[in-house]
Design a protein around this motif. Structure first.
Motif, PDB file in Angstrom:
ATOM      1  N   ALA A 187       0.829  -1.209   0.000  1.00 45.96           N
ATOM      2  CA  ALA A 187       0.000   0.000   0.000  1.00 45.96           C
ATOM      3  C   ALA A 187       0.862   1.257   0.000  1.00 45.96           C
ATOM      4  O   ALA A 187       0.546   2.247  -0.680  1.00 45.96           O
ATOM      5  N   GLY A 188       1.951   1.223   0.747  1.00 47.13           N
ATOM      6  CA  GLY A 188       2.839   2.382   0.799  1.00 47.13           C
ATOM      7  C   GLY A 188       3.472   2.690  -0.548  1.00 47.13           C
ATOM      8  O   GLY A 188       3.565   3.857  -0.950  1.00 47.13           O
ATOM      9  N   VAL A 189       3.904   1.646  -1.250  1.00 48.12           N
ATOM     10  CA  VAL A 189       4.492   1.839  -2.580  1.00 48.12           C
ATOM     11  C   VAL A 189       3.456   2.414  -3.536  1.00 48.12           C
ATOM     12  O   VAL A 189       3.745   3.327  -4.328  1.00 48.12           O
ATOM     13  N   ALA A 190       2.235   1.895  -3.480  1.00 49.51           N
ATOM     14  CA  ALA A 190       1.181   2.395  -4.367  1.00 49.51           C
ATOM     15  C   ALA A 190       0.881   3.867  -4.088  1.00 49.51           C
ATOM     16  O   ALA A 190       0.729   4.678  -5.015  1.00 49.51           O
ATOM     17  N   ARG A 191       0.801   4.222  -2.816  1.00 45.93           N
ATOM     18  CA  ARG A 191       0.527   5.623  -2.480  1.00 45.93           C
ATOM     19  C   ARG A 191       1.682   6.528  -2.911  1.00 45.93           C
ATOM     20  O   ARG A 191       1.460   7.638  -3.418  1.00 45.93           O
ATOM     21  N   ALA A 192       2.899   6.044  -2.723  1.00 53.63           N
ATOM     22  CA  ALA A 192       4.063   6.836  -3.134  1.00 53.63           C
ATOM     23  C   ALA A 192       4.076   7.033  -4.639  1.00 53.63           C
ATOM     24  O   ALA A 192       4.364   8.136  -5.136  1.00 53.63           O
ATOM     25  N   GLU A 193       3.769   5.984  -5.388  1.00 56.50           N
ATOM     26  CA  GLU A 193       3.721   6.087  -6.845  1.00 56.50           C
ATOM     27  C   GLU A 193       2.670   7.108  -7.271  1.00 56.50           C
ATOM     28  O   GLU A 193       2.910   7.936  -8.154  1.00 56.50           O
ATOM     29  N   ALA A 194       1.496   7.043  -6.657  1.00 50.61           N
ATOM     30  CA  ALA A 194       0.431   7.985  -6.997  1.00 50.61           C
ATOM     31  C   ALA A 194       0.822   9.413  -6.645  1.00 50.61           C
ATOM     32  O   ALA A 194       0.581  10.350  -7.419  1.00 50.61           O
ATOM     33  N   THR A 195       1.416   9.598  -5.481  1.00 49.99           N
ATOM     34  CA  THR A 195       1.830  10.942  -5.051  1.00 49.99           C
ATOM     35  C   THR A 195       2.829  11.542  -6.031  1.00 49.99           C
ATOM     36  O   THR A 195       2.695  12.693  -6.460  1.00 49.99           O
ATOM     37  N   LEU A 196       3.828  10.764  -6.395  1.00 47.20           N
ATOM     38  CA  LEU A 196       4.892  11.268  -7.255  1.00 47.20           C
ATOM     39  C   LEU A 196       4.390  11.507  -8.678  1.00 47.20           C
ATOM     40  O   LEU A 196       4.633  12.572  -9.265  1.00 47.20           O
ATOM     41  N   ASP A 197       3.676  10.534  -9.221  1.00 48.19           N
ATOM     42  CA  ASP A 197       3.189  10.675 -10.596  1.00 48.19           C
ATOM     43  C   ASP A 197       2.152  11.788 -10.720  1.00 48.19           C
ATOM     44  O   ASP A 197       2.125  12.518 -11.716  1.00 48.19           O
ATOM     45  N   ALA A 198       1.287  11.919  -9.720  1.00 45.57           N
ATOM     46  CA  ALA A 198       0.268  12.974  -9.771  1.00 45.57           C
ATOM     47  C   ALA A 198       0.911  14.353  -9.706  1.00 45.57           C
ATOM     48  O   ALA A 198       0.533  15.269 -10.455  1.00 45.57           O
ATOM     49  N   ALA A 199       1.883  14.523  -8.823  1.00 45.21           N
ATOM     50  CA  ALA A 199       2.569  15.815  -8.698  1.00 45.21           C
ATOM     51  C   ALA A 199       3.303  16.159  -9.988  1.00 45.21           C
ATOM     52  O   ALA A 199       3.267  17.308 -10.465  1.00 45.21           O
ATOM     53  N   ARG A 200       3.958  15.182 -10.550  1.00 43.03           N
ATOM     54  CA  ARG A 200       4.707  15.380 -11.794  1.00 43.03           C
ATOM     55  C   ARG A 200       3.768  15.721 -12.945  1.00 43.03           C
ATOM     56  O   ARG A 200       4.007  16.654 -13.725  1.00 43.03           O
ATOM     57  N   ALA A 201       2.680  14.963 -13.083  1.00 41.64           N
ATOM     58  CA  ALA A 201       1.729  15.202 -14.167  1.00 41.64           C
ATOM     59  C   ALA A 201       1.080  16.576 -14.035  1.00 41.64           C
ATOM     60  O   ALA A 201       0.881  17.286 -15.036  1.00 41.64           O
ATOM     61  N   TYR A 202       0.744  16.967 -12.818  1.00 43.19           N
ATOM     62  CA  TYR A 202       0.143  18.279 -12.566  1.00 43.19           C
ATOM     63  C   TYR A 202       1.097  19.392 -12.985  1.00 43.19           C
ATOM     64  O   TYR A 202       0.706  20.373 -13.644  1.00 43.19           O
ATOM     65  N   LEU A 203       2.374  19.253 -12.633  1.00 41.18           N
ATOM     66  CA  LEU A 203       3.355  20.270 -12.984  1.00 41.18           C
ATOM     67  C   LEU A 203       3.573  20.320 -14.495  1.00 41.18           C
ATOM     68  O   LEU A 203       3.606  21.406 -15.099  1.00 41.18           O
ATOM     69  N   LEU A 204       3.691  19.158 -15.126  1.00 38.78           N
ATOM     70  CA  LEU A 204       3.886  19.129 -16.577  1.00 38.78           C
ATOM     71  C   LEU A 204       2.684  19.741 -17.311  1.00 38.78           C
ATOM     72  O   LEU A 204       2.859  20.511 -18.260  1.00 38.78           O
ATOM     73  N   GLU A 205       1.480  19.408 -16.871  1.00 40.91           N
ATOM     74  CA  GLU A 205       0.286  19.956 -17.520  1.00 40.91           C
ATOM     75  C   GLU A 205       0.218  21.462 -17.333  1.00 40.91           C
ATOM     76  O   GLU A 205      -0.149  22.204 -18.269  1.00 40.91           O
ATOM     77  N   THR A 206       0.566  21.926 -16.153  1.00 41.15           N
ATOM     78  CA  THR A 206       0.555  23.362 -15.884  1.00 41.15           C
ATOM     79  C   THR A 206       1.523  24.095 -16.798  1.00 41.15           C
ATOM     80  O   THR A 206       1.172  25.105 -17.433  1.00 41.15           O
ATOM     81  N   LEU A 207       2.748  23.595 -16.884  1.00 42.83           N
ATOM     82  CA  LEU A 207       3.760  24.251 -17.718  1.00 42.83           C
ATOM     83  C   LEU A 207       3.379  24.209 -19.193  1.00 42.83           C
ATOM     84  O   LEU A 207       3.521  25.197 -19.921  1.00 42.83           O
ATOM     85  N   THR A 208       2.890  23.057 -19.650  1.00 42.64           N
ATOM     86  CA  THR A 208       2.540  22.900 -21.061  1.00 42.64           C
ATOM     87  C   THR A 208       1.388  23.809 -21.461  1.00 42.64           C
ATOM     88  O   THR A 208       1.429  24.466 -22.510  1.00 42.64           O
ATOM     89  N   SER A 209       0.362  23.877 -20.629  1.00 39.53           N
ATOM     90  CA  SER A 209      -0.805  24.686 -20.978  1.00 39.53           C
ATOM     91  C   SER A 209      -0.488  26.178 -20.944  1.00 39.53           C
ATOM     92  O   SER A 209      -0.943  26.939 -21.808  1.00 39.53           O
ATOM     93  N   ILE A 210       0.298  26.609 -19.967  1.00 39.74           N
ATOM     94  CA  ILE A 210       0.655  28.032 -19.899  1.00 39.74           C
ATOM     95  C   ILE A 210       1.563  28.403 -21.064  1.00 39.74           C
ATOM     96  O   ILE A 210       1.386  29.453 -21.704  1.00 39.74           O
ATOM     97  N   TYR A 211       2.520  27.554 -21.364  1.00 38.16           N
ATOM     98  CA  TYR A 211       3.432  27.806 -22.487  1.00 38.16           C
ATOM     99  C   TYR A 211       2.656  27.909 -23.799  1.00 38.16           C
ATOM    100  O   TYR A 211       2.958  28.744 -24.657  1.00 38.16           O
ATOM    101  N   ALA A 212       1.632  27.092 -23.957  1.00 35.17           N
ATOM    102  CA  ALA A 212       0.865  27.057 -25.204  1.00 35.17           C
ATOM    103  C   ALA A 212       0.121  28.363 -25.463  1.00 35.17           C
ATOM    104  O   ALA A 212      -0.058  28.763 -26.626  1.00 35.17           O
TER     105      ALA A 212
END
Length: 388
Positions: free
Chosen positions: A277-302
């Motif tokens: 469960a800890g690994v799954a939560r860590a994966e979700a935390t990291l991937d969600a934060a990364r995806a949120y940041l990438l989407e933010t940068l990409t949309s603003i840049y566009a």
């Protein structure tokens, strides 16, 4: 490495992974980048990703830049930190006269380093400034070829120079690195290889043309969506990239450990429900934060304007996504360190140095929880008390 065969900065960063990994112990011990690795970094042009094309740089979009720094951080956080700081400093070229920017960055080995503003003041004189002072936390200064000093300016009558808002302006003065005296002050628990030492200058003359201000994004010379982002915002992207790459490496190392480690009298860590469960939560935390940041940068840049800087709402979005990524990465790093047990405590292992690195990063100004307050003020319709 032939840069023409790898136009993608992320691929170039990945190509350096083995070389960086092989030098990690030397980087930690000497608090310097080995010359052979430094030469590879220059050859890769990864120090020039955010430098304008007009001055010989890559003018890389923020999302790709994030991925490249993140890739380096998986191998060594100090090298990734040096790469992002060099790029952050290179952004000043967008505010300089083009001829001056080309003069400074004509040499492919140019690296510009500086420390954050302090109480130092430059004296305005004919055709330039005279400056003395000491600055700290100058990451990359040991391999820098140019240095900068952020100062308030004293006019000839003794008054402080004011900007268009009526506040004391902060002028950035640039000069060859040999005019500064480096002070060996960076002896920390983590990010030791950043060489974030102090430096001083004594009565150095800086011509007016080798000075500018980065405090007002409307004053930039270089146009285009990359330079519509504030320098402060792109600096935060760099810190977030280092945090994400470091935490990702720790999580991957822990998953490998969990699949082979069986504590005394127990089954493998990987067979434990709490660990799963800890690994799954860590994966979700990291991937969600990364995806949120990438989407933010990409949309603003566009939708960023070619001329006008991004507005306060978008600056707040960048700040929020970066702060969220940094805090999420620290949370994942803490999970892996604790879950790894005694395997995490030995120097030279895959966890101990990275744990120290990310907790040194956690003390940097970009990691402050107060950034959430500033963004909250924007979301609630109030002017932010902190500059975004």
């Amino acid at each position: 490495m032939d840069n023409q065969h790898h136009p993608d900065p992320v691929a170039r960063a990945r190509d350096l992974g083995a070389a960086i990994d092989a030098e990690s112990d030397a980087i930690e011990c000497t608090r310097r980048i080995p010359e052979t690795l430094l030469a590879r970094l220059h050859e890769s042009r990864l120090f020039r990703m955010l430098l304008p094309r007009s001055a010989g740089g890559g003018q890389t979009d923020p999302a790709t830049y994030l991925l490249a720094v993140e890739e380096i951080a998986r191998y060594d956080a100090s090298i990734a930190w040096n790469v992002f700081v060099a790029n952050s400093s290179a952004l000043i070229a967008a505010f300089l006269d083009l001829a001056v920017a080309r003069t400074i960055f004509a040499d492919l080995h140019t690296v510009l380093a500086w420390g954050p503003p302090d109480a130092s003041r430059a004296i305005a004189v004919t055709d330039g400034y005279r400056v003395s002072g000491t600055w700290d936390f100058a990451s990359g200064c040991r391999h820098a070829t140019w240095m900068g000093a952020h100062c308030h300016v004293l006019e000839a009558d003794g008054s402080l120079r004011l900007n268009r808002l009526g506040h004391p302006t902060v002028r950035t003065l640039l000069f060859p690195a040999e005019q500064a005296t480096l002070l060996d002050t960076w002896n920390t628990i983590g990010l030791r290889g950043t060489g974030s030492d102090s430096y001083s200058v004594a009565d150095v003359f800086v011509p007016e043309m080798f000075s500018t201000t980065r405090e007002d994004p409307t004053l930039r010379r270089e146009r285009g969506p990359l330079y519509a982002f504030t320098m402060q915002g792109l600096y935060a992207v760099g810190v977030a990239s280092v945090a994400l790459g470091t935490a990702r490496a720790m999580l991957e190392k822990f998953i490998g450990l969990a699949c082979r480690k069986a504590p005394r009298g127990l089954t493998r860590l990987a067979d434990n429900g709490v660990v799963q469960a800890g690994v799954a939560r860590a994966e979700a935390t990291l991937d969600a934060a990364r995806a949120y940041l990438l989407e933010t940068l990409t949309s603003i840049y566009a939708h960023a304007d070619d001329v006008d800087p991004i507005h306060v709402g978008d600056r707040a979005r960048v700040r929020l996504a970066c702060t969220n990524a940094i805090h999420g990465a620290i949370e994942v790093a803490d999970f892996t360190y604790k879950a790894a047990g005694v395997d995490a405590i030995f120097p030279g292992g895959p966890f101990e140095r990275r744990f120290r690195d990310i907790h040194t990063l956690s003390q940097q100004i970009q990691s402050r929880s107060a950034h959430f307050e500033a963004v909250g003020q924007v979301l609630l319709g109030m002017p932010p008390e902190m500059f975004l």
